[in-house]
Design a protein around this motif. Sequence first.
Motif, PDB file in Angstrom:
ATOM      1  N   ALA A  41       0.820  -1.208   0.000  1.00 21.44           N
ATOM      2  CA  ALA A  41       0.000   0.000   0.000  1.00 21.44           C
ATOM      3  C   ALA A  41       0.853   1.256   0.000  1.00 21.44           C
ATOM      4  O   ALA A  41       1.983   1.243   0.484  1.00 21.44           O
ATOM      5  CB  ALA A  41      -0.903   0.001   1.224  1.00 21.44           C
ATOM      6  N   VAL A  42       0.284   2.324  -0.591  1.00 29.63           N
ATOM      7  CA  VAL A  42       0.929   3.631  -0.545  1.00 29.63           C
ATOM      8  C   VAL A  42      -0.105   4.644  -0.067  1.00 29.63           C
ATOM      9  O   VAL A  42      -1.216   4.697  -0.596  1.00 29.63           O
ATOM     10  CB  VAL A  42       1.475   4.034  -1.937  1.00 29.63           C
ATOM     11  N   LEU A  43       0.279   5.413   0.967  1.00 26.85           N
ATOM     12  CA  LEU A  43      -0.619   6.466   1.447  1.00 26.85           C
ATOM     13  C   LEU A  43      -0.280   7.767   0.731  1.00 26.85           C
ATOM     14  O   LEU A  43       0.884   8.201   0.738  1.00 26.85           O
ATOM     15  CB  LEU A  43      -0.464   6.659   2.961  1.00 26.85           C
ATOM     16  N   ILE A  44      -1.275   8.391   0.102  1.00 32.30           N
ATOM     17  CA  ILE A  44      -1.039   9.630  -0.629  1.00 32.30           C
ATOM     18  C   ILE A  44      -1.967  10.726  -0.101  1.00 32.30           C
ATOM     19  O   ILE A  44      -2.852  10.468   0.708  1.00 32.30           O
ATOM     20  CB  ILE A  44      -1.302   9.431  -2.140  1.00 32.30           C
ATOM     21  N   LYS A  45      -1.714  11.932  -0.565  1.00 30.78           N
ATOM     22  CA  LYS A  45      -2.533  13.064  -0.129  1.00 30.78           C
ATOM     23  C   LYS A  45      -3.611  13.377  -1.151  1.00 30.78           C
ATOM     24  O   LYS A  45      -4.728  13.710  -0.820  1.00 30.78           O
ATOM     25  CB  LYS A  45      -1.633  14.299  -0.002  1.00 30.78           C
ATOM     26  N   ASN A  46      -3.207  13.280  -2.413  1.00 32.03           N
ATOM     27  CA  ASN A  46      -4.053  13.778  -3.487  1.00 32.03           C
ATOM     28  C   ASN A  46      -4.331  12.671  -4.490  1.00 32.03           C
ATOM     29  O   ASN A  46      -3.432  12.225  -5.201  1.00 32.03           O
ATOM     30  CB  ASN A  46      -3.319  14.954  -4.153  1.00 32.03           C
ATOM     31  N   LYS A  47      -5.566  12.211  -4.548  1.00 28.96           N
ATOM     32  CA  LYS A  47      -5.904  11.059  -5.390  1.00 28.96           C
ATOM     33  C   LYS A  47      -5.868  11.387  -6.878  1.00 28.96           C
ATOM     34  O   LYS A  47      -5.807  10.488  -7.723  1.00 28.96           O
ATOM     35  CB  LYS A  47      -7.302  10.538  -5.011  1.00 28.96           C
ATOM     36  N   GLN A  48      -5.907  12.688  -7.206  1.00 28.19           N
ATOM     37  CA  GLN A  48      -5.997  13.094  -8.612  1.00 28.19           C
ATOM     38  C   GLN A  48      -4.664  12.889  -9.344  1.00 28.19           C
ATOM     39  O   GLN A  48      -4.640  12.566 -10.524  1.00 28.19           O
ATOM     40  CB  GLN A  48      -6.423  14.572  -8.702  1.00 28.19           C
ATOM     41  N   LYS A  49      -3.559  13.077  -8.614  1.00 26.16           N
ATOM     42  CA  LYS A  49      -2.233  13.067  -9.241  1.00 26.16           C
ATOM     43  C   LYS A  49      -1.900  11.704  -9.861  1.00 26.16           C
ATOM     44  O   LYS A  49      -2.182  10.661  -9.261  1.00 26.16           O
ATOM     45  CB  LYS A  49      -1.195  13.368  -8.138  1.00 26.16           C
ATOM     46  N   GLU A  50      -1.276  11.743 -11.038  1.00 22.80           N
ATOM     47  CA  GLU A  50      -0.847  10.488 -11.703  1.00 22.80           C
ATOM     48  C   GLU A  50       0.431   9.970 -11.051  1.00 22.80           C
ATOM     49  O   GLU A  50       1.359  10.737 -10.800  1.00 22.80           O
ATOM     50  CB  GLU A  50      -0.547  10.769 -13.182  1.00 22.80           C
ATOM     51  N   ARG A  51       0.485   8.694 -10.784  1.00 22.20           N
ATOM     52  CA  ARG A  51       1.696   8.127 -10.192  1.00 22.20           C
ATOM     53  C   ARG A  51       2.022   6.787 -10.818  1.00 22.20           C
ATOM     54  O   ARG A  51       1.126   6.009 -11.133  1.00 22.20           O
ATOM     55  CB  ARG A  51       1.508   7.910  -8.692  1.00 22.20           C
ATOM     56  N   ALA A  52       3.313   6.498 -10.965  1.00 18.60           N
ATOM     57  CA  ALA A  52       3.739   5.222 -11.543  1.00 18.60           C
ATOM     58  C   ALA A  52       3.772   4.158 -10.447  1.00 18.60           C
ATOM     59  O   ALA A  52       4.813   3.809  -9.921  1.00 18.60           O
ATOM     60  CB  ALA A  52       5.110   5.376 -12.187  1.00 18.60           C
ATOM     61  N   ILE A  53       2.574   3.691 -10.064  1.00 21.09           N
ATOM     62  CA  ILE A  53       2.473   2.653  -9.027  1.00 21.09           C
ATOM     63  C   ILE A  53       1.722   1.463  -9.615  1.00 21.09           C
ATOM     64  O   ILE A  53       0.697   1.644 -10.273  1.00 21.09           O
ATOM     65  CB  ILE A  53       1.729   3.188  -7.779  1.00 21.09           C
ATOM     66  N   ASN A  54       2.224   0.265  -9.375  1.00 19.47           N
ATOM     67  CA  ASN A  54       1.574  -0.945  -9.909  1.00 19.47           C
ATOM     68  C   ASN A  54       0.110  -1.032  -9.493  1.00 19.47           C
ATOM     69  O   ASN A  54      -0.259  -0.585  -8.406  1.00 19.47           O
ATOM     70  CB  ASN A  54       2.290  -2.198  -9.395  1.00 19.47           C
ATOM     71  N   GLU A  55      -0.677  -1.675 -10.337  1.00 17.16           N
ATOM     72  CA  GLU A  55      -2.123  -1.736 -10.112  1.00 17.16           C
ATOM     73  C   GLU A  55      -2.515  -2.532  -8.870  1.00 17.16           C
ATOM     74  O   GLU A  55      -3.542  -2.263  -8.254  1.00 17.16           O
ATOM     75  CB  GLU A  55      -2.798  -2.364 -11.327  1.00 17.16           C
ATOM     76  N   ASP A  56      -1.688  -3.534  -8.528  1.00 21.01           N
ATOM     77  CA  ASP A  56      -2.082  -4.375  -7.384  1.00 21.01           C
ATOM     78  C   ASP A  56      -1.724  -3.747  -6.031  1.00 21.01           C
ATOM     79  O   ASP A  56      -1.912  -4.360  -4.989  1.00 21.01           O
ATOM     80  CB  ASP A  56      -1.461  -5.773  -7.508  1.00 21.01           C
ATOM     81  N   VAL A  57      -1.202  -2.517  -6.050  1.00 16.39           N
ATOM     82  CA  VAL A  57      -0.886  -1.829  -4.796  1.00 16.39           C
ATOM     83  C   VAL A  57      -2.091  -0.968  -4.382  1.00 16.39           C
ATOM     84  O   VAL A  57      -2.646  -0.256  -5.212  1.00 16.39           O
ATOM     85  CB  VAL A  57       0.362  -0.935  -4.974  1.00 16.39           C
ATOM     86  N   LEU A  58      -2.466  -1.071  -3.118  1.00 17.20           N
ATOM     87  CA  LEU A  58      -3.527  -0.209  -2.609  1.00 17.20           C
ATOM     88  C   LEU A  58      -3.011   1.224  -2.490  1.00 17.20           C
ATOM     89  O   LEU A  58      -2.076   1.491  -1.741  1.00 17.20           O
ATOM     90  CB  LEU A  58      -3.973  -0.727  -1.228  1.00 17.20           C
ATOM     91  N   VAL A  59      -3.597   2.125  -3.265  1.00 16.52           N
ATOM     92  CA  VAL A  59      -3.213   3.535  -3.184  1.00 16.52           C
ATOM     93  C   VAL A  59      -4.380   4.281  -2.558  1.00 16.52           C
ATOM     94  O   VAL A  59      -5.482   4.287  -3.101  1.00 16.52           O
ATOM     95  CB  VAL A  59      -2.884   4.100  -4.581  1.00 16.52           C
ATOM     96  N   THR A  60      -4.152   4.880  -1.402  1.00  9.52           N
ATOM     97  CA  THR A  60      -5.280   5.438  -0.669  1.00  9.52           C
ATOM     98  C   THR A  60      -4.883   6.716   0.071  1.00  9.52           C
ATOM     99  O   THR A  60      -3.708   6.945   0.347  1.00  9.52           O
ATOM    100  CB  THR A  60      -5.817   4.404   0.361  1.00  9.52           C
ATOM    101  N   THR A  61      -5.879   7.518   0.400  1.00  7.86           N
ATOM    102  CA  THR A  61      -5.641   8.697   1.234  1.00  7.86           C
ATOM    103  C   THR A  61      -6.038   8.404   2.687  1.00  7.86           C
ATOM    104  O   THR A  61      -5.957   9.273   3.543  1.00  7.86           O
ATOM    105  CB  THR A  61      -6.485   9.898   0.735  1.00  7.86           C
TER     106      THR A  61
END
Lengths: 410, 410
Positions: A41-61
């Motif tokens: 998982a990766v914790l982010i602030k802004n869901k709109q921004k494009e990031r080079a993160i694999n699809e199977d990773v949970l990306v969440t705020t």
Amino acid sequence: MSAIKVAILGFGTVGEGVYRTIQSHSEELTAVLGKKVEVAAVLIKNKQKERAINEDVLVTTDFSEILELPQLDIVVEAIVDKEPTFTFLKKAIERGCHIITANKEMFAHHGKELFELAEENHVSVGFEATVAGGIPVIQTLRQLLKINRVQQVQGILNGTSNFILTEMRVKKQSFAESLLSAQVNGYAEADPTNDVEGYDAFYKTMILSRIAFGEEPNWQDVEREGITSITIKLIEAAEKIGLRFKHIASLSRAGGQIKASVKPVLVGSEHPFYHVEGVENAVNVFSDIVGRITLQGPGAGMYPTASAVIEDLVYVCQSKPAKSSVTPSPTAISEPENPQGKETWLVYGLAKKQLNTSILWIEQVSEGTFIIQATKKDVEQLVRQQNAQGYYPIVGEYDVEMKDEVVTAL
Amino acid sequence: MSAIKVAILGFGTVGEGVYRTIQSHSEELTAVLGKKVEVAAVLIKNKQKERAINEDVLVTTDFSEILELPQLDIVVEAIVDKEPTFTFLKKAIERGCHIITANKEMFAHHGKELFELAEENHVSVGFEATVAGGIPVIQTLRQLLKINRVQQVQGILNGTSNFILTEMRVKKQSFAESLLSAQVNGYAEADPTNDVEGYDAFYKTMILSRIAFGEEPNWQDVEREGITSITIKLIEAAEKIGLRFKHIASLSRAGGQIKASVKPVLVGSEHPFYHVEGVENAVNVFSDIVGRITLQGPGAGMYPTASAVIEDLVYVCQSKPAKSSVTPSPTAISEPENPQGKETWLVYGLAKKQLNTSILWIEQVSEGTFIIQATKKDVEQLVRQQNAQGYYPIVGEYDVEMKDEVVTAL
């Protein structure tokens, strides 16, 4: 083969560097740990921004989503500010995760609590990335401290300040121009206060103190001064006599008391920090058996800091959950102090040379700028009485080498 | 509480330093190892000499007496020469002792066999003291290598040579005078061949190669040159253009091949080794994630070397018996080479500037001394054809900075 599941909090320079390095060095990590390391998982602030993160990773705020993952072994924190990071890490420890942080401000404030909580929960805390980026200073101190008694630690711990001082001297630019150039190069934040006022170096110094001496001085007693008072005129006056301004953190222990300061200091060319230029960091450790060792390298940047985090990743997986990291010898003693307490100073903006037998006037550098030898009390008194602009300590060989030659000439 | 019983082979500078440090830091050793460390025996050469060794320690000239001690856990070897030390250490391993050595010549020749034998016998081998005295270079490389791929290692590994070069430059003394001063100060042996001809640095380089790359180059393929050809005239010519001679060991790997050399090199003031003076050592490691890290400190001396041995003592007691220390990544790649293979050289004793389009003449330093840019083959040919006295590589910023300015001026 099971995997080690990692969450990364924050996807700025450091967070992204950690993410990329786990991908690019997956083979090495598997070889050394016997298990694959996977970013869950990766914790982010802004869901709109494009990031080079694999699809199977949970990306969440939402950090609670990360805590609810079915498996989570390590939480890497690469955000800034004390909160909510401290709260996040406490929750991670309570869930049974090892934690790794690159956040010096948070760690200087709450490191002790995190260590205690980690001990209760049988997990480890990695913090190599909080001090001097890629230079393995925490591990080296740990290693030295097994037997050596550390007496003094000095460091150039803030790459931004060192870059600005280097730019000012080399390009004969003002502080403002050099700060701008640091910002353009990505070495300074839009609000540079933390760096140029010495707070960043202060936090790192407190972390080093805990490692080297097992405790910290009272924060209020630590002299903390940034680089904003240093002018190009002063830099040129210093250069004329072979000295350079460096922003130096200094720690020593004498009689059970820890002395610490974070401030601009003038050093001569024989000092190991004289040639540490630009964004480089350096740390100098004086201990009783081995003597003086200097480590120098990149103090910041995506990959150097990521390297420190990844080393911690190996460390927390391999080590037994540690008590507060190391228990340094309580008998450590300091280098003998200058017996009369006299130090060498550059004083500027003085109206005139004042007759005072407790001050040794060594050299006039330029109009109103002098080198003197005096106790700290005396130099403070002189500056106050004469309404002078300021003073800086000079360390290294200058006093010893120059004294005999020039005193008589004055 | 049982004790850890240690035998020290040799009671010269290093052996005595280890003995004294075990006494003076006994509390720290007990704290970290959970057991008292006791010196059970010391192997000496000459029974007549007075030594400050406790009465309950077996002091003997006969190694077999040491092997017959009822308990023996660690054998520290601080002698010189390959034999009989290698034989002693094999016997110690076969008896089930961990071994620690400070003997680079023996270890460069027989390290591999000792590691294999140690593995069979489930004991560990410590050799931090073989390279760069008190600087923890072996541990730092081990640490870095967990994940980083090391690409290049450079070092000033022989304090004697560095001291002599520093003395020659600073005091404007001949090689012979500076060697004498090194001998008077205890920095050089009566027969200085090992140091000044580069053998000592060569052995250390081979040991570093095994750590950094898991293997060594063919010894015959390694360029090894000492400092005896460097004259005060050459040092002055170099100084005039901001360069200093340093005796540098260099290791890199490209396309599966390890390139190594140990030789005098000219460096500019931006090079991290330019300011490494006197008996100091320094090691510079370039690896893929962290970038360039430099370690500097005392390369020799009683206590720095003893500190390395004592660190090993903790290491061998705490670590599981290691395989050949580390298994570095086989995929390590080197920094990109200069595409045309051209390097910058100082050539001296040339009769005249020769017209040759493959050589770029950069600057005439003094009568017969030139700076050129050429391939190694071309500079060798030039020196041969003109019967010149010699040439040295220049590394660092010199070529990049100077080239554009001066080429047109020639």
